[in-house]
Write a protein that holds these residues in place. Structure first.
Motif, PDB file in Angstrom:
ATOM      1  N   VAL A  34       1.490   5.089   0.283  1.00 53.69           N
ATOM      2  CA  VAL A  34       0.701   6.089   1.006  1.00 53.69           C
ATOM      3  C   VAL A  34       1.333   7.463   0.830  1.00 53.69           C
ATOM      4  N   LEU A  86      -7.468   6.724   4.081  1.00 53.93           N
ATOM      5  CA  LEU A  86      -6.546   5.668   4.474  1.00 53.93           C
ATOM      6  C   LEU A  86      -7.163   4.650   5.422  1.00 53.93           C
ATOM      7  N   SER A  94      -3.969   3.683  -1.600  1.00 52.10           N
ATOM      8  CA  SER A  94      -4.441   4.063  -0.273  1.00 52.10           C
ATOM      9  C   SER A  94      -5.765   4.810  -0.261  1.00 52.10           C
ATOM     10  N   ILE A 106       0.855  -1.190   0.000  1.00 54.41           N
ATOM     11  CA  ILE A 106       0.000   0.000   0.000  1.00 54.41           C
ATOM     12  C   ILE A 106       0.890   1.239   0.000  1.00 54.41           C
ATOM     13  N   CYS A 130       3.131  -1.054   4.191  1.00 51.91           N
ATOM     14  CA  CYS A 130       2.695   0.323   3.957  1.00 51.91           C
ATOM     15  C   CYS A 130       3.925   1.190   3.708  1.00 51.91           C
TER      16      CYS A 130
END
Length: 334
Positions: A10, A17, A90, A8, A36
């Motif tokens: 971000v 989120l 995200s 993911i 992440c």
């Protein structure tokens, strides 16, 4: 149990989120590694990630300076330890049974799948209904006898249909790393080269028409400005895609679809280009398409391609003539 690395990226995603992370954490299949990659977020995104990490030990956070989506995804691939890799943006979210259903298919096929291609909804801010915006129709795939059918790109009737996204696919990690496939750094349209490199090399593609991914098409001005300022990236991307196809065993099968992809994509981006750069863009577009005249296309076949008059007009008209003829058509038809 098969381990799946969910990557993911971000960047300033505080508004969406939490919804995204919950859709991954609450999956019915639990053997996940949730990677992440905080790409230099300046909002509250990192704090949200830290809160989720405290609640779920599967969440791993890697922070880096902001260099864009491609680098963030590549960073995630490098850190992945799962047998399969999945990408989730995200600001989107996924069905809670995505990975459970995928592993069931893996078990049925003997876990010999390079790419699992599932459907997605494109959700537009200006539309209430989701159902008109599925990414693909299963009829786009030849020889699709069942959910467990094994395909290659040659089975795709619309190989350049716009379904380039990396997020509605799951990839075998060894397949990516053994073929040295990464995202192109610091360009937009990064999914196109990644798509063609993976699909040309995959010996086993499984296709599921069921939508598991909810992709949000947004209309914020900052997105449109980014597109307008970076439209010239499309030339690098088109050249990469062109080279990959021409150097593959599928060239003869794909060459007409590739031609259509070139003129439809480039003409669309011409109208998205800022006005003071349109002349330069048009000249480069025309040069690339003039080069295709050396590829010995059968005119009877080529003339049946969707939008073929656009291709002919780019070759025949100057920038102003093309602009006047298509200014009210191309953007509206996308």
């Amino acid at each position: 149990m098969v381990k799946i690395s969910v990557i993911i990226p971000v960047y300033n995603s505080e508004k969406y989120l939490e919804r995204c992370l919950k859709s991954v954490i609450y999956q019915t299949y639990e053997n996940l590694e949730i990677i992440c990659v905080n790409d230099g977020s300046e909002d509250n995104s990192l704090n949200i990630l830290e809160d989720f990490k405290k609640k779920d030990e599967r969440v791993k956070i890697f922070s880096k300076e902001n260099t864009g989506l491609s680098d963030a995804r590549n960073h995630g691939i490098d850190k992945a330890t799962g047998e399969y890799i999945s990408f989730v943006d995200s600001d989107d979210f996924i069905s809670l049974t995505l990975y459970d259903d995928f592993v069931k298919i893996l078990n049925h096929t003997g876990q010999n799948v390079d790419i699992y291609n599932f459907n997605a909804y494109a959700i537009r801010q200006d539309k209430k209904s989701l159902f008109d915006d599925l990414f693909f129709d299963i009829k786009d795939w030849k020889n699709h006898t069942s959910l467990y059918a094994i395909h290659t790109i040659k089975d795709s009737r619309r190989p350049f249909s716009g379904n380039f996204g990396a997020y509605n696919k799951i990839y075998k990690t060894d397949f990516l790393k053994n073929n040295n496939i990464w995202f192109e750094s610091r360009v937009i349209f990064e999914d196109q080269p990644f798509y063609i490199k993976t699909f040309l090399r995959a010996n086993s593609i499984v296709v599921n028409e069921k939508p598991y991914y909810m992709y949000f098409k947004r209309t914020e001005n900052n997105i449109m400005n980014t597109l307008s300022n970076k439209t010239f990236d499309i030339f690098k991307v088109v050249n990469i895609v062109d080279g990959e196809v021409k150097n593959s065993k599928f060239y003869e099968y794909l060459k007409y679809a590739l031609l259509q992809h070139k003129y439809t994509t480039l003409s669309y981006m011409f109208f998205e280009t800022v006005d003071d750069k349109k002349e330069e863009f048009y000249d480069e577009m025309k040069k690339i398409l003039l080069d295709t005249k050396n590829e010995n296309f059968d005119i009877e076949i080529a003339s049946k391609l969707r939008g073929y008059p656009i291709y002919q007009d780019i070759l025949a008209l100057d920038k102003d003539g093309f602009f006047e003829k298509y200014k009210n058509k191309i953007i509206k038809e996308r």
